[in-house]
Design a protein around this motif. Sequence first.
Motif, mmCIF file in Angstrom:
data_model
loop_
_atom_site.group_PDB
_atom_site.id
_atom_site.type_symbol
_atom_site.label_atom_id
_atom_site.label_comp_id
_atom_site.label_asym_id
_atom_site.label_seq_id
_atom_site.Cartn_x
_atom_site.Cartn_y
_atom_site.Cartn_z
ATOM 1 N N GLY A 146 0.816 -1.211 0.000
ATOM 2 C CA GLY A 146 0.000 0.000 0.000
ATOM 3 C C GLY A 146 0.852 1.265 0.000
ATOM 4 O O GLY A 146 0.527 2.240 -0.692
ATOM 5 N N LEU A 147 1.932 1.258 0.761
ATOM 6 C CA LEU A 147 2.823 2.422 0.790
ATOM 7 C C LEU A 147 3.455 2.650 -0.577
ATOM 8 O O LEU A 147 3.584 3.798 -1.034
ATOM 9 C CB LEU A 147 3.916 2.217 1.848
ATOM 10 C CG LEU A 147 3.456 2.225 3.306
ATOM 11 C CD1 LEU A 147 4.615 1.831 4.225
ATOM 12 C CD2 LEU A 147 2.921 3.601 3.713
ATOM 13 N N ASP A 149 2.157 1.641 -3.431
ATOM 14 C CA ASP A 149 1.072 2.102 -4.317
ATOM 15 C C ASP A 149 0.924 3.621 -4.216
ATOM 16 O O ASP A 149 0.744 4.315 -5.224
ATOM 17 C CB ASP A 149 -0.256 1.449 -3.920
ATOM 18 C CG ASP A 149 -0.333 -0.025 -4.304
ATOM 19 O OD1 ASP A 149 0.488 -0.464 -5.135
ATOM 20 O OD2 ASP A 149 -1.212 -0.725 -3.766
ATOM 21 N N ASP A 150 1.001 4.116 -2.987
ATOM 22 C CA ASP A 150 0.861 5.560 -2.779
ATOM 23 C C ASP A 150 1.989 6.339 -3.444
ATOM 24 O O ASP A 150 1.806 7.497 -3.834
ATOM 25 C CB ASP A 150 0.854 5.877 -1.270
ATOM 26 C CG ASP A 150 -0.394 5.346 -0.574
ATOM 27 O OD1 ASP A 150 -1.387 5.050 -1.268
ATOM 28 O OD2 ASP A 150 -0.364 5.222 0.670
ATOM 29 N N GLU A 152 3.478 5.421 -6.281
ATOM 30 C CA GLU A 152 3.494 5.182 -7.730
ATOM 31 C C GLU A 152 3.329 6.473 -8.549
ATOM 32 O O GLU A 152 4.048 6.672 -9.545
ATOM 33 C CB GLU A 152 2.413 4.166 -8.100
ATOM 34 C CG GLU A 152 2.401 3.766 -9.569
ATOM 35 C CD GLU A 152 3.665 3.022 -9.981
ATOM 36 O OE1 GLU A 152 4.212 3.344 -11.058
ATOM 37 O OE2 GLU A 152 4.104 2.134 -9.228
ATOM 38 N N SER A 164 8.899 8.438 3.429
ATOM 39 C CA SER A 164 7.716 7.924 2.742
ATOM 40 C C SER A 164 7.573 6.406 2.797
ATOM 41 O O SER A 164 6.518 5.881 2.426
ATOM 42 C CB SER A 164 7.732 8.370 1.278
ATOM 43 O OG SER A 164 8.914 7.915 0.632
ATOM 44 N N TYR A 165 8.602 5.697 3.266
ATOM 45 C CA TYR A 165 8.522 4.228 3.275
ATOM 46 C C TYR A 165 9.154 3.616 4.527
ATOM 47 O O TYR A 165 8.464 2.938 5.305
ATOM 48 C CB TYR A 165 9.193 3.668 2.020
ATOM 49 C CG TYR A 165 9.074 2.163 1.880
ATOM 50 C CD1 TYR A 165 7.847 1.571 1.600
ATOM 51 C CD2 TYR A 165 10.194 1.340 2.003
ATOM 52 C CE1 TYR A 165 7.727 0.188 1.457
ATOM 53 C CE2 TYR A 165 10.086 -0.035 1.855
ATOM 54 C CZ TYR A 165 8.855 -0.614 1.584
ATOM 55 O OH TYR A 165 8.752 -1.968 1.463
#
Length: 427
Positions: A146-147, A149-150, A152, A164-165
């Motif tokens: 999900g992280l 995907d965000d 992408e 961010s991760y």
Amino acid sequence: MRSTVHWGVAHGLPTLILRRAADRGDLHARLVRTGGRGSEAFDLVEEIRARGPLYRSQLGYVATSHATVREVLTSDDFRTGFPTDQGPIGRVARWAAPRTLHPVEPPSLLVTEPPDHTRYRRLVTRVFTMRAVDRLRERTEEIAAGLLDDLEPRAHDEVDLVESYCSLLPVTVIAEILGVPEAERARVLDFGSAAAPSLDFGLGLRRYRSVSRALAQFDTWLGQHLEQLHRSPGDDLLSELVAVRDEGRGLDETELKATAGLVLAAGFETTVNLLGNGIALLHDHPGERARVGADPSLWPNVVEEALRLDPPVLLTARMAQRDTELAGTTVRAGSMVTAVLGGANRDPEVFPDPLRFDVARANARDHIAFSSGRHHCLGAQLARMEGDVGLRTIWERYPDLRLEPGARRRETRILRGFERLPATLRP
């Protein structure tokens, strides 16, 4: 008043002593002052190693060999604590110690000793089991995916992977462990980010105060959260910890808070460091990255090798309880021994060609990155699982990931990781 006194005893005075010793050329003081920044620390470790398995400094002793570090961590002749715990300074330190939870103040598992530690850890390990970690794996994979995907839509732009991760993955897992409602998870991320430096040494007064505020706020929030779990337990690990009993006795409120605080502080910062260090190692060694791409069964070993070569915790320390012999040297009671985990993990007597990053290294798991003995990291299996999932997921999704200029290491002495790791996911 008390907080300023505690900062002075726990951080200010030791920093002053370190600075003076480092100015006189003491290798031990220089190592601790350098800490987790850059590669200079490992250069100092090798300089100390050349002096023998136990280096005598102006501050105490330094152990860098695998065997000596392990002995310090496992022997009953050594305990957690500092010489400042004793005498008049010790009394001042105890008077000034925080009244709210703190991961390096009792009853935290990091600093308690038997018999309290034995009872306390036995209860906690009934909940933090391998089976519990296995149950979290599928959810961790969903969180990691999900992280990414965000990210992408920004895959062609520069992003900071720490922000961010690497930080969002472990703190989200921690929120699930603690049973934090979705609406309050942003607060827990803020608590974790602000409180993580509490594990470190030599904080400036401003940073110390911000850490103390975050811990006090988390303490208040946690008290309310535990009340809710007592009334309405969930299927999270903290709810299980509230209910666990040994011979009719469970953890009291202070011990529950201390455990939750340790999960937040230790489980957050160290896993952020593991992920960042691992991403950087794989990026800088494309040949090794290709090996694991061709053989995905190597991913768990990638985690072990990253822990060995660039551990999230550089060093720890123990105090001699009594006169004892270590590596052929008499160590007097009350003396401090700094156990350099990063040195033990690069011991050429144990790890052939120790400076090489080798994803298939047969004995990579023999590292001591999670400490050893009774204070072996309670969350080691959780960190291994998060490292496996986190590294595997990002490199399988973005195999051409490119790190950009501007990476910056944390200004920490005990912990070792990146504060900023800019990257382009699809160059």
